[in-house]
Design a protein around this motif. Structure first.
Motif, PDB file in Angstrom:
ATOM      1  N   THR A  60      -5.641  91.974 113.030  1.00  0.00           N
ATOM      2  CA  THR A  60      -6.964  92.078 113.795  1.00  0.00           C
ATOM      3  C   THR A  60      -7.745  93.318 113.152  1.00  0.00           C
ATOM      4  O   THR A  60      -7.325  94.164 112.803  1.00  0.00           O
ATOM      5  CB  THR A  60      -6.749  92.323 115.117  1.00  0.00           C
ATOM      6  OG1 THR A  60      -6.223  93.418 115.410  1.00  0.00           O
ATOM      7  CG2 THR A  60      -5.766  91.188 115.945  1.00  0.00           C
ATOM      8  N   ASN A  62     -11.684  93.930 114.914  1.00  0.00           N
ATOM      9  CA  ASN A  62     -13.012  93.466 115.663  1.00  0.00           C
ATOM     10  C   ASN A  62     -13.049  92.039 115.687  1.00  0.00           C
ATOM     11  O   ASN A  62     -13.819  91.070 115.374  1.00  0.00           O
ATOM     12  CB  ASN A  62     -14.422  93.691 114.727  1.00  0.00           C
ATOM     13  CG  ASN A  62     -14.420  95.125 114.501  1.00  0.00           C
ATOM     14  OD1 ASN A  62     -14.044  96.056 115.484  1.00  0.00           O
ATOM     15  ND2 ASN A  62     -14.892  95.544 113.451  1.00  0.00           N
ATOM     16  N   GLU A  63     -11.914  91.442 116.533  1.00  0.00           N
ATOM     17  CA  GLU A  63     -11.756  90.106 116.839  1.00  0.00           C
ATOM     18  C   GLU A  63     -11.768  89.594 118.198  1.00  0.00           C
ATOM     19  O   GLU A  63     -11.437  88.581 118.705  1.00  0.00           O
ATOM     20  CB  GLU A  63     -10.218  89.412 116.485  1.00  0.00           C
ATOM     21  CG  GLU A  63      -9.767  89.794 114.929  1.00  0.00           C
ATOM     22  CD  GLU A  63     -10.454  88.909 113.990  1.00  0.00           C
ATOM     23  OE1 GLU A  63     -11.110  87.901 114.421  1.00  0.00           O
ATOM     24  OE2 GLU A  63     -10.192  88.836 112.578  1.00  0.00           O
ATOM     25  N   ALA A  64     -12.646  90.558 118.790  1.00  0.00           N
ATOM     26  CA  ALA A  64     -12.795  90.205 120.419  1.00  0.00           C
ATOM     27  C   ALA A  64     -13.404  88.881 120.740  1.00  0.00           C
ATOM     28  O   ALA A  64     -13.171  88.390 121.656  1.00  0.00           O
ATOM     29  CB  ALA A  64     -13.536  91.350 121.005  1.00  0.00           C
ATOM     30  N   ILE A  67     -10.285  86.079 119.534  1.00  0.00           N
ATOM     31  CA  ILE A  67      -9.112  86.334 119.848  1.00  0.00           C
ATOM     32  C   ILE A  67      -8.300  85.672 121.006  1.00  0.00           C
ATOM     33  O   ILE A  67      -7.041  85.423 121.199  1.00  0.00           O
ATOM     34  CB  ILE A  67      -8.491  87.557 119.550  1.00  0.00           C
ATOM     35  CG1 ILE A  67      -6.713  88.016 119.084  1.00  0.00           C
ATOM     36  CG2 ILE A  67      -8.710  88.679 120.763  1.00  0.00           C
ATOM     37  CD1 ILE A  67      -6.479  89.202 119.028  1.00  0.00           C
ATOM     38  N   ASP A  88      -3.692  96.133 114.656  1.00  0.00           N
ATOM     39  CA  ASP A  88      -4.948  96.572 114.628  1.00  0.00           C
ATOM     40  C   ASP A  88      -5.518  97.182 113.797  1.00  0.00           C
ATOM     41  O   ASP A  88      -5.050  98.646 113.611  1.00  0.00           O
ATOM     42  CB  ASP A  88      -5.533  96.681 116.004  1.00  0.00           C
ATOM     43  CG  ASP A  88      -7.108  96.522 116.168  1.00  0.00           C
ATOM     44  OD1 ASP A  88      -7.750  95.745 116.079  1.00  0.00           O
ATOM     45  OD2 ASP A  88      -7.649  97.693 116.371  1.00  0.00           O
ATOM     46  N   SER A  91     -10.327  98.476 115.419  1.00  0.00           N
ATOM     47  CA  SER A  91     -11.406  97.846 115.830  1.00  0.00           C
ATOM     48  C   SER A  91     -12.435  98.603 116.688  1.00  0.00           C
ATOM     49  O   SER A  91     -12.077  99.508 117.520  1.00  0.00           O
ATOM     50  CB  SER A  91     -10.783  96.448 116.782  1.00  0.00           C
ATOM     51  OG  SER A  91     -10.133  95.513 115.943  1.00  0.00           O
ATOM     52  N   THR A  95     -11.296  94.347 121.159  1.00  0.00           N
ATOM     53  CA  THR A  95      -9.872  93.571 120.691  1.00  0.00           C
ATOM     54  C   THR A  95      -8.611  94.431 121.241  1.00  0.00           C
ATOM     55  O   THR A  95      -7.903  93.755 121.720  1.00  0.00           O
ATOM     56  CB  THR A  95      -9.701  93.720 119.173  1.00  0.00           C
ATOM     57  OG1 THR A  95     -10.837  92.769 118.806  1.00  0.00           O
ATOM     58  CG2 THR A  95      -8.385  93.000 118.674  1.00  0.00           C
ATOM     59  N   ALA A 147      -5.908  85.626 113.873  1.00  0.00           N
ATOM     60  CA  ALA A 147      -6.668  85.643 115.057  1.00  0.00           C
ATOM     61  C   ALA A 147      -7.628  84.650 115.741  1.00  0.00           C
ATOM     62  O   ALA A 147      -7.678  84.657 116.541  1.00  0.00           O
ATOM     63  CB  ALA A 147      -7.356  87.161 115.295  1.00  0.00           C
TER      64      ALA A 147
END
Length: 402
Positions: A60, A62-64, A67, A88, A91, A95, A147
């Motif tokens: 991951t 910055n997949e908020a 995800i 991660d 991020s 995330t 993600a």
């Protein structure tokens, strides 16, 4: 003047026939395998022998925004999943918070940060490599999941059972795509078709190692095999690490499979036509996993059977009222390209199950996607000529080998 034009037109038609006819036979040899391919995987329930068999690794950065469906889908997998490692890359969004939140409900989730990115590594394979190193040695399988995917219940059990039953050491799945906007529905199927034209359909027997296909969005490998391959080191500088690793495994004698997973995993890759053009088109050339001659061969094939047919038919319709051209080569060229156009539109019905239409009212442009074929070829051509300098928020040096 009309006679001179006829001579020139005849020569051009003959040249185009020399270009297109061999490519058409190659295309047909691949498409004829479609009816004999393995059917899509169906969801399955685990059996006691699969308890704790799989470690899942999710890279991951910055997949908020996307995800949550992935985390929820993984949480719905059963006891065949020993652990779910979220790697991660520091991020800057929420995330990590989302992972910690679901960790309170499902202790199988683990959140770690990968080490600083070495200069000769691309971020995604580096995160996956870290996840592999931190995974439990008790797990027989390592499953890489992106993600942006939405794993469906029964995915992991189905994948592992299929791999064991068919003797695969490494197997990946093609997903069902979730599209929303008209531009996506128009362009994305044309880009997907560049893969279908270049390679055998998912679920057919493997080709030679240099033509193996793979999809890192859902990528299962025996832990012992991944260890023997040195983890992801063979794909460390590749922007298509999935295909690079799969082809390297095939050259080492391992059995590699690429199957249809439309019933067990979905993916929402990009937002809108512009992002689809920029991000997905940038990796579709697969140049990091192919030789220069392979790249040229693929470009020739795509130009001949995907980019040119509609252009040739439209050009004929435009000039035919003004010039009387009845050369045999022109008639043959026109018939060949009409045949290729019919095939292209017919393939829309073949790939339709690869798309989720439940939540989109703009999917009518899907049926017009053959009109985007020249653009799809142009995108692959441009990508083949350029090395990425940015990917998923990271900036890479231009001189880096990819």
């Amino acid at each position: 003047m009309n006679q001179d034009f006829s001579i020139v037109a005849g020569a051009v038609c003959f040249g185009l026939l020399l270009l297109q006819v061999p490519a058409t036979f190659i295309l047909l040899s691949r498409l004829f395998k479609g009816p004999f391919r393995q059917p899509p995987l169906s969801p399955l329930s685990p059996t006691p022998d699969l308890i704790g068999a799989v470690s899942v690794v999710v890279p991951t950065l910055n997949e908020a925004k996307r995800i949550s469906p992935c985390l929820a889908g993984l949480s719905r997998q059963s006891y065949e999943v020993r652990e779910i490692i979220i790697v991660d890359s520091y991020s800057q969004d929420a995330t990590p918070d989302l992972v910690k939140e679901i960790q309170q409900k499902d202790p199988r989730f683990r959140l770690i940060n990968d080490d600083p990115l070495p200069k000769d590594w691309v971020g995604r394979p580096w995160a996956l490599h870290n996840g592999f190193l931190y995974s439990s040695e008790e797990s027989e399988w390592i499953l890489g999941i992106d993600a942006d995917t939405q794993p469906q219940p029964g995915l992991v059990a189905s994948l592992v059972k299929t791999a064991e039953a068919q003797g695969y050491d490494l197997v990946s799945l093609s997903p069902q795509f979730i599209l929303q906007y008209p531009g996506e529905w128009w362009l994305q199927p044309a880009l997907l078709m560049t893969l279908l034209y270049r390679f055998d359909p998912a679920g057919t027997n493997n080709q030679s190692p240099e033509r193996v296909m793979a999809n890192g969005q859902c990528f299962l490998c025996r832990r012992s095999v991944l260890a023997a391959l040195g983890g992801y080191t063979s794909a460390r500088s590749s922007f298509c690490d999935d295909v690079t690793l799969a082809r390297y495994a095939a050259t080492q004698g391992y059995k590699v499979g690429f199957l249809d997973g439309a019933k067990v995993i979905k993916v929402r890759m990009y937002e809108g036509m512009a992002q689809t053009w920029k991000e997905w088109g940038r990796s579709l050339d697969l140049k990091d996993a192919a030789s220069f001659s392979q790249i040229l061969g693929d470009l020739w094939l795509l130009l001949s059977v995907q980019a040119l047919p509609l252009l040739i038919v439209f050009t004929y319709l435009l000039i035919s009222p003004f010039f009387s051209v009845s050369a045999f080569s022109l008639v043959l060229l026109l018939r060949l390209n009409l045949f290729l156009v019919v095939i292209r539109f017919a393939l829309l019905f073949a790939i339709a199950p690869s798309y989720d239409r439940t939540n989109s009212k703009s999917n009518w442009t899907f049926w017009l996607s053959p009109l985007a074929d020249p653009l799809a070829f142009l995108r692959i051509l441009l990508s083949s000529l350029n090395k990425p300098t940015q990917w998923r928020g990271r900036i890479y040096e231009k001189k880096q080998k990819t």
